[in-house]
Design an enzyme around this catalytic site. Structure first.
Site, short mmCIF file in Angstrom:
data_model
loop_
_atom_site.label_atom_id
_atom_site.label_comp_id
_atom_site.label_asym_id
_atom_site.label_seq_id
_atom_site.Cartn_x
_atom_site.Cartn_y
_atom_site.Cartn_z
N TYR A 1 3.95 0.04 8.88
CA TYR A 1 3.97 0.85 7.65
C TYR A 1 5.41 1.26 7.35
O TYR A 1 6.33 0.48 7.61
CB TYR A 1 2.99 2.03 7.76
CG TYR A 1 2.56 2.49 6.38
CD1 TYR A 1 1.91 1.59 5.53
CD2 TYR A 1 2.83 3.76 5.90
CE1 TYR A 1 1.54 1.97 4.25
CE2 TYR A 1 2.46 4.14 4.62
CZ TYR A 1 1.82 3.24 3.80
OH TYR A 1 1.46 3.60 2.53
N LYS B 1 -1.84 0.46 5.13
CA LYS B 1 -2.49 1.78 5.18
C LYS B 1 -3.80 1.70 5.98
O LYS B 1 -4.09 2.55 6.82
CB LYS B 1 -2.79 2.23 3.75
CG LYS B 1 -2.90 3.72 3.58
CD LYS B 1 -1.53 4.31 3.33
CE LYS B 1 -1.56 5.77 3.05
NZ LYS B 1 -0.25 6.30 2.70
N ASP C 1 -0.76 9.97 -2.17
CA ASP C 1 0.58 10.37 -2.60
C ASP C 1 0.60 11.82 -3.06
O ASP C 1 1.62 12.50 -2.91
CB ASP C 1 1.07 9.46 -3.74
CG ASP C 1 1.03 8.00 -3.35
OD1 ASP C 1 1.68 7.64 -2.36
OD2 ASP C 1 0.33 7.21 -4.01
N ASN D 1 10.70 8.23 1.07
CA ASN D 1 10.66 6.95 1.77
C ASN D 1 11.18 5.84 0.86
O ASN D 1 11.09 5.96 -0.35
CB ASN D 1 9.21 6.62 2.18
CG ASN D 1 8.76 7.39 3.40
OD1 ASN D 1 9.48 7.49 4.37
ND2 ASN D 1 7.57 7.94 3.35
#
EC number: 1.1.1.40
Length: 572
Positions: free
Chosen positions: A102, A173, A269, A408
């Protein structure tokens, strides 16, 4: 205590094809009896390995590679070949392997996804499939699906519109759903909704695997999403969890608000990021020795992550006893146009809720000096946004400034752990979205930066929601999750600078989150799985996927000898 006997599993598959089935393949761990009965004897070398030896072989190969991208490809090939071994490798050292499967490596993998596409790992549903989405779902080989991660690829991490290449995100994910939360991978489905892309490079790239067209928007897009949600719920049930991932800001809140009361859905998110950030804040308060209501919080960024965190902070402040209006005044946001204040042009409805009476300001350094926040949270994906001056000012205003650089991948982080600790002389309470190495200060103290990774949140939430059959996922679940995560941080962890439990304990954290969700669900009468289990922890644990190999043999057993006696004479 003797090890448990392997679970026996029956399959009609035989021969070469069985060795190509990642759900069944065990490579050199097949016993001689299995090889003979399954007609694969001779297809494998005459060697018999334990799973531990197989893990060692993978790790040796992993360490010989020179780039994280090559390591990513190695692990994805393993996932395609031997699923149980893939997850045994991940869980053997989750701290080592998570950054590969990830963030941050998955970002690079998505940028290169068209180049490295090997075989289907999920469903590609396009805008041209409208009216036929139910048929497309039938192409997936598994009949029981309990969790879906879906993206339209418009806002992949901090990298922007990657279109169909965004498939790497749902795949990665869901790998963490299993590695960190114990979800059965065969009950998880990655989905990309391809409605086009605005990325000029992709549209011109002859290797691009997605639709070569501009994004469809408006009512056609909404109707497409409606059909998808209805088709999924019709085929897999109303308690099939649907996680929205990396949708553009303009759609993320709108779709969450539209579907949250109809379906079992959440947006990681917005809600997952919020939960992990609030968990970090709650842990930080044990260092500052004060309350959340004593904080002034400034966000660099006002997108879905920032607004999600802000909303959950308001909930936490209300739980602490502060009225909502006063709670909102504790929070300031900065977007690309500057400080969000009342009367400023072109504010969205979500941003308007956090607009305060103040003059307009654009420069972040000046805003920090004006607001004097106790906590600074970066979620705008602007690398280096927390300048040396900002970090010095935060240390000047606060004995223990709280500084979260949550963007990120690593290249988008607002500052590094080393910059933050050294400029603030080790006084900052720091967390980041991507992993950073430990930092040793001039006085010899070593600090371990807390990684505010959503992986602390979504696997446990998914496990709990699926285990008890919840049909709606409320914000309260994410506040509860934040509290559970913060409770797992020991005083020793805090002394080392960690605001989160070590990643190698993440399965235990997920179990505790799931157990709390299940307990609350039965107490609030929102669970749909009955009868209610008495031991909630044992119930959740029983749902968790095992990386141990199954015994793949026919179900053979004995009868009493006298019953099996062969008749040799005909009775007169």
């Amino acid at each position: 205590m003797e090890p448990e006997a392997p679970r026996r599993r029956h399959t009609h598959q035989r021969g070469y094809l069985l060795t190509r089935n990642p759900h069944l393949n065990k490579d050199l761990a097949f016993t001689l009896e299995e090889r003979q009965q399954l007609n694969i004897h001779g297809l494998l070398p005459p060697s018999f390995n334990s799973q531990e030896i197989q893990v060692l072989r993978v790790v040796k190969n992993f360490e010989h590679l020179n780039s994280d991208f090559d390591r990513y490809l190695l692990l994805m090939d393993l996932q395609d070949r031997n699923e149980k071994l893939f997850y045994r490798v991940l869980t053997s050292d989750i701290e080592k392997f998570m950054p590969i499967v990830y963030t941050p490596t998955v970002g690079l993998a998505c940028q290169q996804y068209s180049l490295v596409f090997r075989k289907p790992r999920g469903l590609f549903i396009t805008i041209h499939d409208r009216g036929h989405i139910a048929s497309v779902l039938n192409a997936w080989p598994e009949d029981v699906i309990k969790a879906i991660v879906v993206t339209d690829g418009e806002r992949i991490l901090g990298l922007g519109d990657l279109g169909c290449n965004g498939m790497g995100i749902p795949v990665g994910k869901l790998a963490l759903y299993t590695a960190c939360g114990g979800m059965n991978p065969q009950e998880c489905l990655p989905v990309i909704l391809d409605v086009g892309t605005e990325n000029e490079e992709l549209l011109k790239d002859p290797l691009y695997i997605g639709l070569r067209q501009r994004r469809v928007r408006g009512s056609e897009y909404d109707d497409f999403l409606d059909e998808f949600m209805e088709a999924v719920s019709s085929k897999y049930g109303m308690n099939c969890l649907i996680q929205f991932e990396d949708f553009a800001n303009v759609n993320a809140f709108r779709l969450l608000n539209k579907y949250r009361n109809q379906y079992c859905t959440f947006n990681d998110d917005i809600q997952g990021t919020a939960s992990v950030a609030v968990a970090g804040l709650l842990a930080a308060l044990r260092i500052t020795k004060n309350k959340l209501s004593d904080q002034t919080i400034l966000f660099q960024g006002a997108g879905e992550a920032a607004l999600g965190i802000a909303h959950l902070i308001v909930m936490a402040l209300e739980k602490e006893g502060l009225p909502k209006e006063k709670a909102i005044k504790k929070i300031w946001l900065v977007d690309s146009k500057g400080l969000i204040v009342k009367g400023r042009a072109s504010l969205t409805q979500e941003k308007e809720k956090f607009a305060h009476e103040h003059e307009e300001m654009k420069n972040l350094e000046a805003i920090v000096q004006e607001i004097k926040p106790t906590a600074l949270i970066g979620v705008a994906a602007i690398g280096g946004a927390f300048s040396e001056q900002i970090l010095k000012d935060m240390a000047a205003f606060n004995e223990r400034p709280i500084i979260f650089a949550l963007s990120n991948p690593t290249s988008k982080a607002e500052c590094s752990a080393e910059q933050c600790y050294k400029i603030t002389k080790g006084r900052a309470i720091f967390a980041s979205g991507s992993p950073f190495d430990p930092v040793t200060l001039p006085n010899g103290q070593t600090l371990y930066p807390g990684q505010g990774n959503n992986s602390y949140v979504f696997p446990g939430v998914a496990l709990g929601v699926v285990a008890c059959g919840l049909r709606q996922i409320t914000d309260n679940i994410f506040l509860t999750t934040a509290e559970v995560i913060a409770q797992q941080v020991s005083d020793k962890h805090l002394e080392e600078g960690r605001l989160y439990p070590p990643l190698n304990t993440i399965r235990d954290v997920s179990l505790k989150i799931a157990e709390k969700i299940v307990k609350d669900a039965y107490q609030e009468k929102t669970a749909t799985v009955y009868p209610e289990p008495q031991n909630k922890e044992a119930f959740v644990r029983s749902q968790m996927y095992s990386t141990d190999y199954d015994q793949i043999l026919p179900d053979c057993y004995s009868w009493p000898e006298e019953v099996q006696k062969i008749q040799t004479k005909v009775d007169q």
